[in-house]
Design a protein around this motif. Structure first.
Motif, PDB file in Angstrom:
ATOM      1  N   THR A 179     -29.520  84.831  16.005  1.00 11.92           N
ATOM      2  CA  THR A 179     -29.449  84.057  17.182  1.00 11.92           C
ATOM      3  C   THR A 179     -30.695  83.027  17.029  1.00 11.92           C
ATOM      4  O   THR A 179     -30.706  81.902  17.178  1.00 11.92           O
ATOM      5  CB  THR A 179     -29.099  84.733  18.321  1.00 11.92           C
ATOM      6  OG1 THR A 179     -27.678  85.408  18.279  1.00 11.92           O
ATOM      7  CG2 THR A 179     -29.313  83.779  19.619  1.00 11.92           C
ATOM      8  N   GLN A 180     -31.817  83.843  17.214  1.00  5.55           N
ATOM      9  CA  GLN A 180     -33.305  82.981  17.287  1.00  5.55           C
ATOM     10  C   GLN A 180     -33.321  82.071  16.060  1.00  5.55           C
ATOM     11  O   GLN A 180     -33.931  81.001  16.437  1.00  5.55           O
ATOM     12  CB  GLN A 180     -34.438  84.025  17.381  1.00  5.55           C
ATOM     13  CG  GLN A 180     -34.412  84.985  18.588  1.00  5.55           C
ATOM     14  CD  GLN A 180     -35.198  86.030  18.567  1.00  5.55           C
ATOM     15  OE1 GLN A 180     -35.676  86.622  17.562  1.00  5.55           O
ATOM     16  NE2 GLN A 180     -35.642  86.239  19.721  1.00  5.55           N
ATOM     17  N   ILE A 199     -23.496  79.908  22.795  1.00  5.39           N
ATOM     18  CA  ILE A 199     -23.440  81.085  22.148  1.00  5.39           C
ATOM     19  C   ILE A 199     -21.868  81.527  21.824  1.00  5.39           C
ATOM     20  O   ILE A 199     -21.398  81.711  22.823  1.00  5.39           O
ATOM     21  CB  ILE A 199     -24.339  82.197  22.456  1.00  5.39           C
ATOM     22  CG1 ILE A 199     -25.526  82.062  22.222  1.00  5.39           C
ATOM     23  CG2 ILE A 199     -23.879  83.652  22.065  1.00  5.39           C
ATOM     24  CD1 ILE A 199     -26.896  83.059  22.860  1.00  5.39           C
ATOM     25  N   ALA A 215     -26.005  89.126  20.421  1.00  6.42           N
ATOM     26  CA  ALA A 215     -27.285  89.217  20.642  1.00  6.42           C
ATOM     27  C   ALA A 215     -27.986  89.530  21.930  1.00  6.42           C
ATOM     28  O   ALA A 215     -29.196  89.954  22.172  1.00  6.42           O
ATOM     29  CB  ALA A 215     -27.893  87.688  20.353  1.00  6.42           C
ATOM     30  N   LEU A 218     -30.062  77.856  26.652  1.00  8.45           N
ATOM     31  CA  LEU A 218     -28.849  78.363  26.474  1.00  8.45           C
ATOM     32  C   LEU A 218     -28.009  77.779  27.922  1.00  8.45           C
ATOM     33  O   LEU A 218     -28.397  78.022  28.891  1.00  8.45           O
ATOM     34  CB  LEU A 218     -28.738  79.762  26.603  1.00  8.45           C
ATOM     35  CG  LEU A 218     -27.313  80.474  26.428  1.00  8.45           C
ATOM     36  CD1 LEU A 218     -26.443  79.965  25.198  1.00  8.45           C
ATOM     37  CD2 LEU A 218     -27.374  82.068  26.580  1.00  8.45           C
ATOM     38  N   ILE A 247     -22.986  84.542  15.102  1.00  2.00           N
ATOM     39  CA  ILE A 247     -23.321  85.604  14.278  1.00  2.00           C
ATOM     40  C   ILE A 247     -22.285  86.238  13.197  1.00  2.00           C
ATOM     41  O   ILE A 247     -21.327  86.626  13.857  1.00  2.00           O
ATOM     42  CB  ILE A 247     -24.147  86.732  15.148  1.00  2.00           C
ATOM     43  CG1 ILE A 247     -25.265  86.398  15.764  1.00  2.00           C
ATOM     44  CG2 ILE A 247     -24.492  87.892  13.967  1.00  2.00           C
ATOM     45  CD1 ILE A 247     -24.630  86.041  17.471  1.00  2.00           C
ATOM     46  N   VAL A 285     -24.170  78.755  18.274  1.00  6.99           N
ATOM     47  CA  VAL A 285     -24.782  79.926  17.666  1.00  6.99           C
ATOM     48  C   VAL A 285     -23.804  80.893  17.257  1.00  6.99           C
ATOM     49  O   VAL A 285     -22.963  81.453  18.454  1.00  6.99           O
ATOM     50  CB  VAL A 285     -25.874  80.315  18.314  1.00  6.99           C
ATOM     51  CG1 VAL A 285     -26.360  81.667  17.651  1.00  6.99           C
ATOM     52  CG2 VAL A 285     -26.941  79.555  18.511  1.00  6.99           C
ATOM     53  N   GLN A 296     -31.090  80.578  14.479  1.00  4.76           N
ATOM     54  CA  GLN A 296     -29.893  79.163  14.629  1.00  4.76           C
ATOM     55  C   GLN A 296     -30.695  78.342  15.763  1.00  4.76           C
ATOM     56  O   GLN A 296     -30.510  77.297  15.695  1.00  4.76           O
ATOM     57  CB  GLN A 296     -28.761  79.824  14.839  1.00  4.76           C
ATOM     58  CG  GLN A 296     -28.145  80.407  13.491  1.00  4.76           C
ATOM     59  CD  GLN A 296     -26.667  80.574  13.667  1.00  4.76           C
ATOM     60  OE1 GLN A 296     -26.057  79.928  14.335  1.00  4.76           O
ATOM     61  NE2 GLN A 296     -25.980  81.505  12.911  1.00  4.76           N
ATOM     62  N   PRO A 304     -28.428  90.852  15.120  1.00  5.58           N
ATOM     63  CA  PRO A 304     -27.844  89.658  15.785  1.00  5.58           C
ATOM     64  C   PRO A 304     -28.746  88.780  16.852  1.00  5.58           C
ATOM     65  O   PRO A 304     -28.901  87.624  16.672  1.00  5.58           O
ATOM     66  CB  PRO A 304     -26.774  90.222  16.662  1.00  5.58           C
ATOM     67  CG  PRO A 304     -26.428  91.604  16.184  1.00  5.58           C
ATOM     68  CD  PRO A 304     -27.755  92.117  15.427  1.00  5.58           C
ATOM     69  N   LEU A 316     -33.144  83.272  26.745  1.00  7.84           N
ATOM     70  CA  LEU A 316     -32.293  82.272  25.976  1.00  7.84           C
ATOM     71  C   LEU A 316     -31.908  81.306  26.797  1.00  7.84           C
ATOM     72  O   LEU A 316     -31.841  80.091  26.569  1.00  7.84           O
ATOM     73  CB  LEU A 316     -31.095  83.362  25.614  1.00  7.84           C
ATOM     74  CG  LEU A 316     -31.094  84.379  24.619  1.00  7.84           C
ATOM     75  CD1 LEU A 316     -29.871  85.206  24.616  1.00  7.84           C
ATOM     76  CD2 LEU A 316     -31.356  83.595  23.337  1.00  7.84           C
TER      77      LEU A 316
END
Length: 359
Positions: free
Chosen positions: A98-99, A140, A145, A161, A74, A72, A101, A94, A156
């Motif tokens: 992120t959410q 990430i 984010a 993640l 940004i 992910v 993606q 951001p 996350l």
């Protein structure tokens, strides 16, 4: 042809992968590419072999791409008018990006009919490889984010993640990424902030991999000092062969080796060539030269692949993900035996993930 979701990767196409080898890769920017073209139903295009760029599911299976870390990213607000020139841009958020993606990655899983899986453990990755299912790990790149209190890190993590690069090129709340022109040093400014050090400790507690690939030298050494996990650069090369600031110096490589860490070799022309140019006439042997050098410095159990597919220009001889068998063949021609190629293509990644995440 119709894809059988449970067939082994190496029989899915008339162009087989090299000697049945499968590849686990440390970095791609597919999610950014899908997010930038969300109005065109990019998930369906990814699943149905209709994407440009380096990656879609059909080509990944043809090339023996068994899985990897899906980033992910940004884009900075200043990049957006160029990246989405005809879009009505919302305020730069951001966390929302992120959410969005992450949602794309989840849609790939749910719409793939069992051909893909969002993995949270090494056992899940290994099961996917055995069954011919694409193993996707959420990463990430640039942690804009995440709030400085780390209040949304848990959510996350629950979303899948398992790997974070706290920094990209530009400063954020966690520190300053590596910047500078070629040729240049990775010593490009201040390192991690106090919030950045707190993020390191939180990642250690949650067993989230910390990616060094966009850290400047100060941030690298702070991580080496304060993190108790293996040092991992998911998509970086050897500074001695290509003096890009983002490539790793011999001193950094020594620290990675000492921590029993890992380096994933980046396929980007500008990170491979001695002249630092983005020219696509870069031979595949140049990737192998970086692998050779990294093996010499950190050992054959600590090197793998970190393509940066869909994020950079790659050698024309590689082309896209379907060129992975050609790269493995180049390793063979350089004298690597099948056992070493298997380590470099997949097994070393699984080893360091197991060391970092646990069983």
């Amino acid at each position: 042809m119709t894809l059988n979701s449970h067939a082994p990767l190496y029989v899915l196409d008339a162009q087989p992968v090299f000697n049945g080898q499968t590849v686990f890769d440390g970095h791609n920017d597919l999610l950014l590419r899908l997010w930038l073209h969300e109005a065109d139903d990019p998930v369906a295009q990814f699943l149905d072999h209709k994407l440009d760029g380096h990656l879609d599911l059909t080509r990944m299976r043809r090339g023996g791409f068994a899985g990897g870390l899906f980033a992910v990213f940004i884009p900075p607000a200043s990049y957006m008018p160029k990246l989405k020139p005809n879009a009505e841009l919302a305020p730069h958020d951001p966390l929302a990006i992120t959410q969005q993606q992450i949602a794309l990655l989840q849609r790939i899983e749910t719409q793939s009919g069992g051909r893909t899986k969002l993995c949270r453990t090494v056992a899940e990755i290994e099961n996917c490889i055995a069954q011919g299912v694409l193993a996707m790990v959420l990463h990430i790149e640039g942690a804009e984010a995440i709030d400085v209190s780390l209040g949304n890190l848990d959510s996350l993590y629950q979303a899948g993640l398992r790997s974070i690069g706290p920094l990209w090129n530009l400063p954020n709340q966690f520190g300053v990424g590596v910047t500078g022109d070629f040729p240049g040093s990775p010593d490009s400014g201040d390192g991690l902030t106090l919030a950045g050090l707190s993020l390191l400790r939180a990642c250690n507690r949650k067993k989230i991999l910390i990616d060094l690939s966009h850290m400047n030298e100060k941030a690298f050494w702070q991580t080496a000092r304060f993190s108790d996990a293996p040092l991992v650069a998911t998509h970086s090369n050897a500074h001695a062969l290509c003096a890009q600031p983002r490539n790793l110096t011999d001193r950094q490589l020594a620290a990675i080796a000492e921590s029993d860490g890992f380096v994933g070799v980046n396929f980007g022309n500008a990170f491979l060539r001695a002249d630092g140019k983005r020219d696509a006439d870069t031979p595949l042997e140049r990737i192998v030269q970086h692998i050779d050098y990294l093996i010499e410095k950190v050992g054959e159990d600590r090197v793998g692949l970190g393509s940066d597919f869909d994020g950079i220009s790659v050698p024309e001889a590689l082309g896209d993900v379907t060129g992975l068998p050609l790269l493995l063949q180049a390793m063979k021609q350089a004298g690597y035996n099948n056992a070493l190629i298997e380590k470099l293509a997949c097994r070393n990644w699984l080893k360091v993930l197991k060391q970092t995440w646990g069983e």
